[in-house]
Design a protein around this motif. Structure first.
Motif, PDB file in Angstrom:
ATOM      1  N   ALA A 107     -59.747 -24.734  58.594  1.00 38.98           N
ATOM      2  CA  ALA A 107     -60.711 -24.493  57.696  1.00 38.98           C
ATOM      3  C   ALA A 107     -61.890 -23.481  59.484  1.00 38.98           C
ATOM      4  CB  ALA A 107     -61.106 -25.825  58.112  1.00 38.98           C
ATOM      5  N   GLY A 108     -62.604 -22.612  59.091  1.00 41.37           N
ATOM      6  CA  GLY A 108     -63.531 -21.834  60.005  1.00 41.37           C
ATOM      7  C   GLY A 108     -63.074 -21.275  60.161  1.00 41.37           C
ATOM      8  N   ALA A 135     -56.581 -20.088  54.857  1.00 45.53           N
ATOM      9  CA  ALA A 135     -57.738 -19.860  55.546  1.00 45.53           C
ATOM     10  C   ALA A 135     -58.861 -19.768  54.922  1.00 45.53           C
ATOM     11  CB  ALA A 135     -56.907 -18.341  56.439  1.00 45.53           C
ATOM     12  N   THR A 136     -60.108 -20.471  55.742  1.00 44.65           N
ATOM     13  CA  THR A 136     -61.630 -20.272  54.630  1.00 44.65           C
ATOM     14  C   THR A 136     -62.217 -20.419  55.911  1.00 44.65           C
ATOM     15  OG1 THR A 136     -61.749 -22.921  54.968  1.00 44.65           O
ATOM     16  CG2 THR A 136     -59.993 -21.835  52.726  1.00 44.65           C
ATOM     17  N   ALA A 196     -59.882 -17.427  51.482  1.00 44.69           N
ATOM     18  CA  ALA A 196     -60.400 -18.101  50.540  1.00 44.69           C
ATOM     19  C   ALA A 196     -62.323 -18.628  50.776  1.00 44.69           C
ATOM     20  CB  ALA A 196     -60.465 -19.026  49.497  1.00 44.69           C
ATOM     21  N   GLN A 197     -63.362 -18.335  50.484  1.00 40.64           N
ATOM     22  CA  GLN A 197     -64.358 -19.179  50.730  1.00 40.64           C
ATOM     23  C   GLN A 197     -64.414 -20.978  50.443  1.00 40.64           C
ATOM     24  OE1 GLN A 197     -67.851 -17.578  49.272  1.00 40.64           O
ATOM     25  NE2 GLN A 197     -68.989 -17.670  50.810  1.00 40.64           N
ATOM     26  N   HIS A 198     -65.017 -21.118  51.284  1.00 43.65           N
ATOM     27  CA  HIS A 198     -65.268 -22.613  51.428  1.00 43.65           C
ATOM     28  C   HIS A 198     -66.408 -23.294  52.261  1.00 43.65           C
ATOM     29  CE1 HIS A 198     -64.593 -27.032  52.124  1.00 43.65           C
ATOM     30  NE2 HIS A 198     -63.406 -26.794  51.047  1.00 43.65           N
ATOM     31  N   ASN A 199     -66.804 -24.067  52.179  1.00 41.78           N
ATOM     32  CA  ASN A 199     -68.082 -24.429  52.580  1.00 41.78           C
ATOM     33  C   ASN A 199     -67.719 -25.814  52.802  1.00 41.78           C
ATOM     34  OD1 ASN A 199     -70.545 -25.403  54.358  1.00 41.78           O
ATOM     35  ND2 ASN A 199     -72.207 -23.632  53.016  1.00 41.78           N
ATOM     36  N   ILE A 212     -53.883 -29.496  59.814  1.00 43.28           N
ATOM     37  CA  ILE A 212     -54.896 -28.861  59.390  1.00 43.28           C
ATOM     38  C   ILE A 212     -55.698 -28.332  60.103  1.00 43.28           C
ATOM     39  CG2 ILE A 212     -57.591 -29.294  58.946  1.00 43.28           C
ATOM     40  CD1 ILE A 212     -56.921 -31.386  56.684  1.00 43.28           C
ATOM     41  N   LEU A 213     -56.046 -27.092  60.456  1.00 46.98           N
ATOM     42  CA  LEU A 213     -57.054 -26.915  62.638  1.00 46.98           C
ATOM     43  C   LEU A 213     -58.170 -26.597  62.031  1.00 46.98           C
ATOM     44  CD1 LEU A 213     -53.790 -24.501  63.707  1.00 46.98           C
ATOM     45  CD2 LEU A 213     -54.314 -27.168  64.036  1.00 46.98           C
ATOM     46  N   CYS A 214     -59.325 -27.239  62.887  1.00 50.52           N
ATOM     47  CA  CYS A 214     -60.488 -26.830  62.337  1.00 50.52           C
ATOM     48  C   CYS A 214     -61.598 -26.752  63.715  1.00 50.52           C
ATOM     49  CB  CYS A 214     -60.989 -27.456  61.886  1.00 50.52           C
ATOM     50  SG  CYS A 214     -62.830 -27.685  60.777  1.00 50.52           S
ATOM     51  N   ARG A 215     -61.047 -25.820  64.561  1.00 54.31           N
ATOM     52  CA  ARG A 215     -61.299 -25.319  65.592  1.00 54.31           C
ATOM     53  C   ARG A 215     -62.948 -24.940  66.236  1.00 54.31           C
ATOM     54  NH1 ARG A 215     -57.435 -23.103  69.078  1.00 54.31           N
ATOM     55  NH2 ARG A 215     -58.033 -24.247  70.978  1.00 54.31           N
TER      56      ARG A 215
END
Ligand code: SAM
Length: 274
Positions: A107-108, A135-136, A196-199, A212-215
């Protein structure tokens, strides 16, 4: 009320205007960061006040486009914080070997630097074939770059060093071919990646993941938005799933802190246990 209090009000009103006119929700980003960017844009547009900038961007989408670029911090690096990737290899990969299918959410993901790094690592560990990486990012321009898998040749020296420090098993240059100023990564690395786009500020969960990686994304959010994202990540992670955060991010004080066990707290890797 002093000048700085007034500016805070102006910043909040501008962010509300951006949301209502264009649907981009920056209302819960850290105010000081947003103010810096807004003041920079104000100067570059030759406008005297934040309110004047608000007026312009309400009427002119081109101003919004430029402000959006100022708001996006897309800085990334392949094998960023090599110790994190080494830890993924040494502590996370053994846990993942038992799963027949792996779902990973990045994410990001910015322009994909970390995603391709992860794909290389999974390939070397023999897990890529059974993995799907989602991957968003909310920034479409970054996602377009990520899909191409081309990174500046000038960065390859640093990336090679990071790859080695991260415990890479092969020769980094084998993963790309050079063309003009770019290094094009093997298309086979992107075979199991869905961009893909994801907010994270407004969208919901879309699957259940093992990792989940959100770094380096939540550092720009205020506490309330960080909590929202933690809730979203928790709800998207399977039982015993792994969460990886950035160097300056933590689970401490988040409402979900007790639902994870540290796998390697220094490298910001946690495991969902509840
Ligand atoms: C500094 S980069 C980090 C990239 C990569 N994860 C890393 O650690 O190198 C932050 C990324 O978060 C993305 N981002 C910021 N706010 C977001 C949001 N609300 N939803 C999804 N992505 C967001 C930005 O577009 C940018 O690509």
């Amino acid at each position: 009320m002093n000048e700085s209090d007034l500016e805070r009000i102006e910043v909040r009103l501008l962010l509300e205007a951006v949301y209502q006119r264009y649907g981009y929700d920056f209302r819960q980003y850290a105010l000081s960061t947003m103010k810096r960017r807004i003041v920079k844009r104000m100067g570059e547009e030759g406008l005297p006040t934040i309110t004047a900038l608000q007026d312009h961007l309400l009427r002119d989408p081109a101003v919004m486009e430029r402000l959006l670029l100022d708001f996006s911090i897309t800085t990334s690096t392949m094998f960023r914080d090599p110790g994190f990737f080494r830890c993924l290899r040494e502590k996370v990969i053994p846990l993942l070997r038992t799963y027949p299918i792996l779902r990973i959410w990045h994410a990001g993901c910015s322009c994909g630097e970390e995603v391709y790094s992860l794909a290389i690592l999974l390939k070397e560990e023999g897990l890529y074939k059974r993995t799907r990486i989602y991957a968003t990012d909310f920034n479409e321009a970054s996602l377009e770059k990520a899909k191409q898998g081309i990174f500046p040749l000038s960065r390859m020296k640093t990336y090679t060093q990071n790859y080695i420090e991260a415990g890479g098993l092969g020769t980094f240059s084998d993963y790309y071919t050079t063309k003009y100023e770019g290094a094009r990564f093997q298309p086979s690395l992107a075979k199991n990646i869905v961009f893909a786009q994801h907010n994270l500020a407004t969208d919901g969960s879309f699957n259940e993941f093992n990792v989940i990686l959100c770094r380096n994304v939540m550092i720009y959010f205020n506490r309330e938005l960080q909590n929202r994202v933690h809730e979203l990540l928790y709800g998207s992670l399977a039982y015993l799933g792994i969460l990886g955060l950035g160097e300056k991010e933590n689970l401490l004080f988040s409402p979900r802190e007790k639902d994870y066990e540290p796998l390697d707290p220094k490298e910001r890797l946690f495991r969902k246990v509840r």
